[in-house]
Every structure is written in structure tokens, then in C-alpha cells.
Motif scaffolding. Structure first.
Motif, PDB file in Angstrom:
ATOM      1  N   ASN A  83      35.163  32.205  60.220  1.00  0.00           N
ATOM      2  CA  ASN A  83      34.550  33.116  61.178  1.00  0.00           C
ATOM      3  C   ASN A  83      33.677  34.138  60.455  1.00  0.00           C
ATOM      4  OD1 ASN A  83      34.632  35.832  62.685  1.00  0.00           O
ATOM      5  ND2 ASN A  83      35.150  34.336  64.259  1.00  0.00           N
ATOM      6  N   LEU A  99      41.128  32.735  62.453  1.00  0.00           N
ATOM      7  CA  LEU A  99      39.673  32.837  62.457  1.00  0.00           C
ATOM      8  C   LEU A  99      39.107  32.681  61.050  1.00  0.00           C
ATOM      9  CD1 LEU A  99      39.304  35.709  65.044  1.00  0.00           C
ATOM     10  CD2 LEU A  99      38.592  33.323  65.339  1.00  0.00           C
ATOM     11  N   HIS A 139      26.223  30.315  63.464  1.00  0.00           N
ATOM     12  CA  HIS A 139      26.579  31.601  64.082  1.00  0.00           C
ATOM     13  C   HIS A 139      25.379  32.528  64.142  1.00  0.00           C
ATOM     14  CE1 HIS A 139      28.817  35.280  64.914  1.00  0.00           C
ATOM     15  NE2 HIS A 139      28.172  35.828  63.901  1.00  0.00           N
TER      16      HIS A 139
END
Length: 189
Positions: A145, A140, A184
Motif C-alpha cells: 500500500n 496493507l 496507485h
């Protein structure tokens, strides 16, 4: 270029990938192999690596992390507060959102079948606790991430194996993508 994001050069990406592989190899050498050579002594040292006195960790969270280690036969390397309490905007009824990164004992890594790489404890009114296995966290992180990047910068840390987390923070900077972070957080709005 007037503020337009310039993607890293391909060679920079490959260098970051090499650094990530070195981190994983160093971690296995330092934290997995000693289990085989030294029995449980190294695991006990990892389990004792709780944040020093005066840190903002509560005994309740520490006890729950220790219980997870016993129940799942893992070592927690890093644990932090990721919710409203960690970022200073908790309400009186806010729960604790504890997130952690862990490693299994050596036999888990030697198995042929793919196994679950997440530990989730049922949510109570006081505690929401879950964690990712190290390999999942590294994958990730390589994908930039934002959640993992938030964990690594949390102001409330319950446990920190610093030799590992400092290197991961350095690699996280190499893999950080403002474009992915933008998308995101835009999707959360």
C-alpha cells in the motif's frame, strides 16, 4: 532486462511473509502480553514515547493523540504528518493531516466478532486525524500500500515506537511493488 520490472521470486515472497508473521508475533509478545503481566505500566511507557524535544511535533497534535488513546483505549505506536505540511508545500490555510497506527488492549483481540480497525476523528478546519489498527496496517503493507509506505517515510513524525517502526520499514522494502505504486499514483493523476 532493459528496465522491465522483474517480480520477486516466489521463495522471496514466502520469506517476506515469514518475516511479517515474525514481526506480528514479536509485537504481540513485546506489546500486548505485558498488559496482562504488568498491568498498565507497559501501556504508560508506550504512551510516553512521544518524539523528543526539538522534533517538529506541536503540542496540539500530541494532545489530540493522547485524547484518542484515552477515548478509544488504544496505544498509538506511530503518528506522522501525511499532508501538504509534511511534504513542504502547505498553504497558509492548510490543515494538519495526522495519520497513525495503533494497537488496542488485549480484550479487543480476544473477541470473536470482527471490530472496526480504523479510528477517524471528525475533520476540523485545523486537523484531519485518522489511524489504522496494527493488523490492518500489516495487511496493507503486505499488499504494498503506497499510502502506508508514505507514512513510514514522512519527514514529520509525532510519535514513533522505534523498535516496531524500524522493523516495519525493513519489511516494507521487501513488500514494495513498483507496479502497484505506479497504478496507485497513475489513478490519482
Amino acid at each position: 532486462t532493459g528496465g522491465i520490472f522483474k517480480p520477486p521470486l516466489r521463495c522471496e515472497h514466502f520469506q517476506a511473509e515469514r518475516n511479517l508473521r515474525k514481526l506480528a508475533a514479536a509485537f504481540i509478545s513485546a506489546h500486548i502480553e505485558p498488559h496482562v503481566k504488568n498491568g498498565g505500566a507497559h501501556l504508560e511507557r508506550l504512551q510516553a514515547s512521544v518524539v523528543p524535544e526539538g522534533a517538529p511535533a506541536s503540542e496540539f497534535q500530541r494532545q489530540r493523540l493522547e485524547q484518542i488513546e484515552r477515548d478509544h483505549q488504544v496505544s498509538v505506536l506511530f503518528a506522522c504528518e501525511s499532508g501538504s505540511r509534511g511534504w513542504g508545500f502547505a498553504s497558509p490555510d492548510s490543515d494538519y493531516d495526522v495519520r497513525f497506527i495503533y494497537v488496542h488492549r488485549l480484550p479487543w483481540y480476544l473477541g470473536v466478532e470482527r471490530q472496526r480497525d480504523v479510528i477517524e476523528v471528525p475533520i476540523s478546519s485545523e486537523l484531519d486525524i485518522s489511524g489504522w489498527e496494527l493488523r490492518k496496517a500489516l495487511q496493507l503493507m503486505r499488499a504494498s500500500n503506497p499510502v502506508l509506505l508514505e507514512w513510514l517515510r514522512s519527514p514529520v513524525v509525532y510519535r514513533d515506537e522505534q523498535a516496531w517502526s524500524q522493523r516495519l520499514r525493513g519489511l516494507a522494502e521487501q513488500y514494495f511493488s513498483p507496479v502497484r505504486s505506479y497504478h496507485h499514483y497513475l489513478s490519482m493523476a
